[in-house]
Design an enzyme around this catalytic site. Structure first.
Site, short mmCIF file in Angstrom:
data_model
loop_
_atom_site.label_atom_id
_atom_site.label_comp_id
_atom_site.label_asym_id
_atom_site.label_seq_id
_atom_site.Cartn_x
_atom_site.Cartn_y
_atom_site.Cartn_z
N ASP A 268 20.71 -24.71 -10.65
CA ASP A 268 20.03 -24.22 -10.74
C ASP A 268 18.57 -24.17 -11.25
O ASP A 268 18.17 -24.08 -12.46
CB ASP A 268 20.97 -23.21 -11.94
CG ASP A 268 20.32 -21.84 -11.61
OD1 ASP A 268 19.20 -20.95 -10.90
OD2 ASP A 268 20.63 -20.97 -13.08
N LYS A 275 12.45 -21.21 -11.64
CA LYS A 275 12.27 -21.22 -13.78
C LYS A 275 11.18 -22.35 -13.96
O LYS A 275 11.05 -22.81 -12.95
CB LYS A 275 13.67 -21.96 -13.96
CG LYS A 275 14.99 -20.94 -14.03
CD LYS A 275 16.35 -21.67 -14.65
CE LYS A 275 17.14 -21.71 -14.54
NZ LYS A 275 17.86 -20.03 -15.43
N ARG A 349 26.53 -15.15 -11.21
CA ARG A 349 27.61 -13.48 -11.35
C ARG A 349 27.58 -12.83 -10.04
O ARG A 349 28.53 -12.43 -9.72
CB ARG A 349 26.62 -12.35 -11.84
CG ARG A 349 25.74 -11.91 -11.67
CD ARG A 349 24.65 -11.36 -12.48
NE ARG A 349 23.31 -11.95 -13.56
CZ ARG A 349 23.62 -11.76 -14.13
NH1 ARG A 349 22.49 -9.79 -14.59
NH2 ARG A 349 22.79 -12.64 -15.64
#
Ligand code: BES
Ligand code: MN
Ligand code: ZN
Length: 499
Positions: A268, A275, A349
């Site tokens: 991720d 990030k 999600r």
């Protein structure tokens, strides 16, 4: 660290062994099966204990090297605490873990461990043996240097008991759980260049050897199903997504299965909402939910659990790219609902939205539980000691909390309500994928709830517990395998009708 650990139990008396281990209660003397063993040293126990400061507390040790009268290199006396302190299986597992560390630091190659005390049960002894194995685990596949010299590479531990009754099945059950946990740890520990969605699905496919039916869906299959949320996350990666379906059919033919769904983001980066460097390298563990579901399926199969269970994992990589999805995009999930993307780093999600919907529409499960390293916010709330549970069903939530206490994989319930659901209302679509920082773990759960029908459901956010937790007596590895023991315990205690 011994590379090979053999464990056994017997009701035969202790014979020649590298180490003999006995346990002594707090302020006690060797009792039960341990008493005649100590007697052969010819030493006065109280004097030795006094001279070494041994009081029988956990962690206390007397180490007698080449004691006369015994056929061993050393007699190790360990404190077992107050009688009655060993009620929970987690305490036994911790004792096993700390025993392994002791034997390892002493460089022992074989140990006869005498266990004979009030409150002991086959389950407790099995938990101790499981604890040894869990502590032994280390992920050193990519270390090319030889292991530290002078230490034994094999360790054989035999537990000596008054009776072998009940041990065989207790140990088989427990070791099945351990195997699942270790598989999950390894999947989490593997680096992301080695473990992409395809490689992960190949690991899952290996479970067919144990009687699990495995199906692997490719992006074309998911497109046909309309999985626009999961595929949006995957579209920035060179590596194609996979959705893996694992079925264990150990129950009645017509019985609705229990369903377990896992977030499997193999890496991720955050995507276009990229990030910062510092927390990013941990994100190889962002498939911890999928790892736990895979490990759990292995456990259920190994112990031939008398239930029907289905494990579904969504495997994707979240990358920034010219083809990547972007903030502002509106995607349509398999359920038909539309989602406005606010932040491409809230990707888990989206993967779960389609995996959850698919699981319910295809399998009509009796209950559905998802595991996901979903939010950094859960670590702010609970650090590494509890996972967060969200549920639409009080009974299921209570069962999970209790299974957590029994297995040592603890959970804490968090609230859900329309007020929190409001935080992810979108101006342009049915919902948005991020509600920002306030109550970040709860708004993530509210998002998932949009994809849950009329079925008992629990979501477990394991972002704080799946990896990078401080060492414990039973784990010194980065990946924890959190969730396997918890859900195996839940299944055993509530979903298997053992008459
Ligand atoms: N995989 C992360 C959550 C995470 C963070 C797990 C740290 C383990 C350790 C997840 O995909 C994520 O990035 N969540 C965001 C959500 C936010 C953008 C709404 C987060 O927690 O910051
Ligand atoms: Mn993310
Ligand atoms: Zn993530």
């Amino acid at each position: 660290m011994p590379q090979v650990l053999n464990i056994a139990y017997t009701s035969k008396p202790v014979s020649r062994s590298g180490a003999i281990v006995i346990y002594v209660a707090e302020n006690g003397v060797p009792d039960g099966l341990a008493e005649p063993i100590w007697a052969r040293t010819g030493l006065d126990f109280k004097n030795v204990a006094g001279a070494t400061g041994f009081a029988g507390k956990p962690g206390h040790m007397i180490d007698l090297v080449t004691p006369s009268g015994l056929d061993c290199d050393r007699l190790v006396v360990l404190g077992r605490g107050r009688n009655g302190d060993m009620s929970g299986e987690t305490v036994w597992a911790d004792r096993g873990g700390s025993l392994f560390a002791k034997l390892d630091s002493l460089g022992v190659d074989s140990a006869a461990v005498v266990i004979d005390e009030p409150g002991q049960s086959p389950d407790g002894v099995a938990a101790l043996l499981a604890g040894l194995r869990l502590r032994q685990y280390s992920f050193d596949r990519y270390k090319t240097a030889e292991p530290a010299n002078g230490k034994s590479t094999n360790l054989a531990v035999t537990v000596h008991l008054r009776s072998e009754d009940g041990m065989e099945s207790a140990l088989a059950q427990r070791m099945a759980t351990v195997e699942g946990t270790l598989l999950a740890r390894t999947l989490v520990n593997e680096p992301p260049n080695v473990l992409g969605p395809v490689e992960f699905s190949a690991h899952a496919n290996l479970l067919s050897e144990f009687g699990i039916e495995v199906e692997i869906l490719a992006p074309e299959d998911m497109e046909k199903l309309g999985m626009g949320a999961l595929l949006a996350v995957a579209q920035g990666s060179e590596r194609p997504a996979r959705l893996v379906v694992m079925q264990w059919k150990g129950g009645a033919k017509e019985a609705a299965p229990l369903a377990f769904v896992g977030k499997g983001v193999v890496f991720d980066t955050g995507g276009i909402s990229i990030k910062p460097a510092l927390p990013m390298f941990d994100m190889k563990g962002d498939m911890g939910g999928a790892a736990a579901v895979t490990g759990l399926m292995k456990t259920l199969a190994l112990r031939k659990a008398p239930i029907n269970a289905v494990g579904i994992i969504g495997l994707v990589e979240n990358m920034p790219d010219g083809k990547a999805y972007r903030p502002g995009d509106i995607v349509t999930a398999m359920s038909g609902k539309t989602i406005e993307i606010i932040n491409t780093d809230a990707e888990g999600r989206l993967v779960l939205a389609d995996a959850l919907w698919y699981t319910q529409s295809r399998f009509k499960p009796s209950a559905i539980i998802d595991l996901a390293t979903l939010t950094g916010a859960v670590t702010i709330a609970l650090a590494h000691d509890h996972a967060a549970v969200f549920s639409n069903d009080d009974a299921l939530a209570d069962r999970l909390i209790r299974a957590g206490l029994a297995s040592g994989e603890k959970c804490w319930r968090m609230p859900m309500s329309p007020a929190y659901a409001k935080l992810i209302e979108s101006r342009f679509a049915d919902m948005k994928n991020s509600g920002g920082r306030p109550a970040g773990s709860i708004t993530a759960a509210q998002f998932l709830a949009h994809f849950i029908g009329d079925v008992p459901w629990a979501h477990i956010d394991i972002a704080g517990t799946a990896f990078g937790v401080p060492n414990t007596e039973t784990n010194t590895s980065w990946g924890t395998g959190f969730g396997v023991a918890l859900l195996d315990r839940l299944v055993r205690d509530h979903y298997e009708n053992q008459g």
